[in-house]
Design an enzyme around this catalytic site. Structure first.
Site, PDB file in Angstrom:
ATOM      1  N   ASP A  29      91.242 -32.134  66.644  1.00 48.17           N
ATOM      2  CA  ASP A  29      91.189 -30.771  66.112  1.00 48.17           C
ATOM      3  C   ASP A  29      90.233 -30.726  64.922  1.00 48.17           C
ATOM      4  OD1 ASP A  29      92.591 -31.897  63.995  1.00 48.17           O
ATOM      5  OD2 ASP A  29      94.499 -30.952  64.478  1.00 48.17           O
ATOM      6  N   HIS A  44      91.607 -33.940  62.644  1.00 47.60           N
ATOM      7  CA  HIS A  44      92.284 -35.179  63.047  1.00 47.60           C
ATOM      8  C   HIS A  44      91.632 -35.861  64.231  1.00 47.60           C
ATOM      9  CE1 HIS A  44      95.393 -32.654  61.024  1.00 47.60           C
ATOM     10  NE2 HIS A  44      95.529 -33.785  60.358  1.00 47.60           N
ATOM     11  N   SER A  51      98.892 -36.627  57.294  1.00 47.51           N
ATOM     12  CA  SER A  51      98.966 -36.232  58.702  1.00 47.51           C
ATOM     13  C   SER A  51      98.326 -37.246  59.655  1.00 47.51           C
ATOM     14  CB  SER A  51      98.297 -34.867  58.898  1.00 47.51           C
ATOM     15  OG  SER A  51      96.962 -34.913  58.440  1.00 47.51           O
TER      16      SER A  51
END
Ligand SMILES: *[C@@H]1O[C@H](CO)[C@@H](O)[C@H](O)[C@H]1NC(C)=O
Ligand SMILES: *[C@@H]1O[C@H](CO)[C@@H](O)[C@H](O)[C@H]1NC(C)=O
Ligand SMILES: *[C@@H]1O[C@H](CO)[C@@H](O)[C@H](O)[C@H]1NC(C)=O
Length: 367
Positions: A332, A335, A43
């Site tokens: 978040d 990340h 991600s």
């Protein structure tokens, strides 16, 4: 899987926005430093592949993700704006490599010429027992997808030109953080492996995939180590003093040592391989220790989320987000913000040997 991750996975929203940019330019423009960049991993560099996985809930296709992206819309990036894959492409003078799944769904001949992103959020480098099918694209499958692209390039360009094209292209791989998170939340994984055996297994699994890339044309590899993942908001919030997890940092660091040794070995085994390893862990430590010198004011709290450190509840449409995204290290629970991604890419591209081993990306692509 702990509560935070489960909650993060358990969000469910229909809105999805597909963003892809690709170029059909066939010649190297003067600004381009390499013909193409192929991106693999998780991600941290996913630019929207997971949006195309029908049953995956590991998506970032909802607000407030993408709030600072040029379109101000969610793009599948787990970030407020651009991520490290975008900035890397920008440095190389290329458009961001489009998600493989956005291209393979196209009926007309897709353009793979300037690179493709195979990266997928929540992917791990090793197979682990509680892997949920369909949630992310396993690394071995990412490499299968690359091999399909390589075959098409071979047909389109011929053997000589496609081999030359690929040997000059950059292969960027960002993976491993999820393996460490999973190890510490899965008693099954811990029962079956000592942490040392586990990080060895991670490096060896990755080596097998790098060899497959090499056998199908890759010779310039860029790899990142794992960051200080004990310092992400999801870990800090578990600790009353917000100090995070030393254990996770310790094993991230151990894995990075294995990865560096593996890369050295790979270069001596495979003729013509050159690589750049980026020490994400050290740059993260440096940012956390001297935030203001990088322009940051907030190193602990997430920007988007709810509760203590905005990390008790993930970044969902109902969550709050900070007004100034460029002074937060974390977007978040897990990340980095766009601002942090930019610091990382500036450093991996032109940074000193303290962070870039044995050379930085600019040097790698100039050879
Ligand atoms: C927080 O972390 C520090 C350092 O790792 C440790 O000494 C402390 O016991 C932890 N506190 C909690 C509540 O877990
Ligand atoms: C690898 O890098 C060295 C110097 O850093 C260079 O001499 C060599 O040509 C490079 N090899 C390839 C295949 O790019
Ligand atoms: C946001 O933070 C950055 C970095 O600390 C700072 O330069 C900028 O002035 C801030 N912007 C606002 C509107 O406060």
């Amino acid at each position: 899987m702990d509560g935070g991750r489960r909650a993060f996975l358990a969000r469910n929203l229909l809105l999805s926005f597909f963003f892809s940019v690709f170029s059909s330019r066939l010649k190297l423009s003067t600004a381009q430093m390499v013909p193409a960049v192929f991106v693999f991993g998780d991600s941290l560099v996913d630019v929207g592949n997971n949006d195309y996985l029908p049953v995956s809930i590991a998506k970032a296709d909802f607000p407030h993700n993408g709030i600072d992206f040029p379109t101000e819309k969610p793009t599948g990036r787990f970030c407020n704006g651009k991520n490290a894959a975008d900035f890397l492409a920008e440095k190389l003078g290329l458009p961001s490599s489009p998600p493989y799944l956005s291209l393979s769904k196209k009926k007309d001949a897709p353009s793979y010429i300037n690179g493709v992103s195979f990266a997928s959020g929540f992917v791990v480098s090793c197979v682990f027992p509680n892997f949920i099918p369909g949630q992310s694209i396993p690394l071995s499958k990412q490499v299968d997808n690359y091999i399909a692209v390589q075959k098409i390039l071979f047909q389109q360009m011929g053997s000589f030109a496609s081999e030359k094209h690929l040997s000059k292209s950059l292969f960027a791989i960002v993976i491993g953080s999820n393996d460490i998170f999973d190890y510490f939340v899965s008693s099954d994984l811990r029962k079956k492996n000592t942490p040392q055996r586990y990080v060895d297994l991670m490096a060896n699994t990755l080596k097998g995939q790098l060899k497959r890339l090499y056998e199908t044309g890759a010779s310039k590899f860029f790899l990142t180590g794992i960051g200080a993942i004990g310092c992400v908001p999801a870990e800090r919030v578990k600790n009353k003093t917000h100090e995070g997890s030393e254990e996770r940092n310790f094993w991230s660091d151990k894995y990075n040592e294995e990865l560096k040794a593996m890369l050295k070995g790979l270069k001596s085994e495979l003729q013509g391989v050159n690589y750049s390893y980026f020490d994400t862990y050290s740059i993260m430590q440096s940012v956390v220790q001297n935030p203001s010198s990088y322009g940051f004011n907030e190193i602990k709290s997430a920007c988007c989320g709810l509760g203590d450190l905005k990390a008790e509840f993930p970044c969902l449409p109902v969550s709050k987000y900070c007004s100034n995204r460029s002074d937060h290290v974390f977007w978040d629970l897990y990340h980095p913000t766009e601002a942090t991604a930019r610091v990382f890419v500036d450093t991996l591209f032109d940074g000193p040997s303290q962070y870039c081993v044995p050379m930085n990306v600019r040097q790698l692509v100039s050879t």
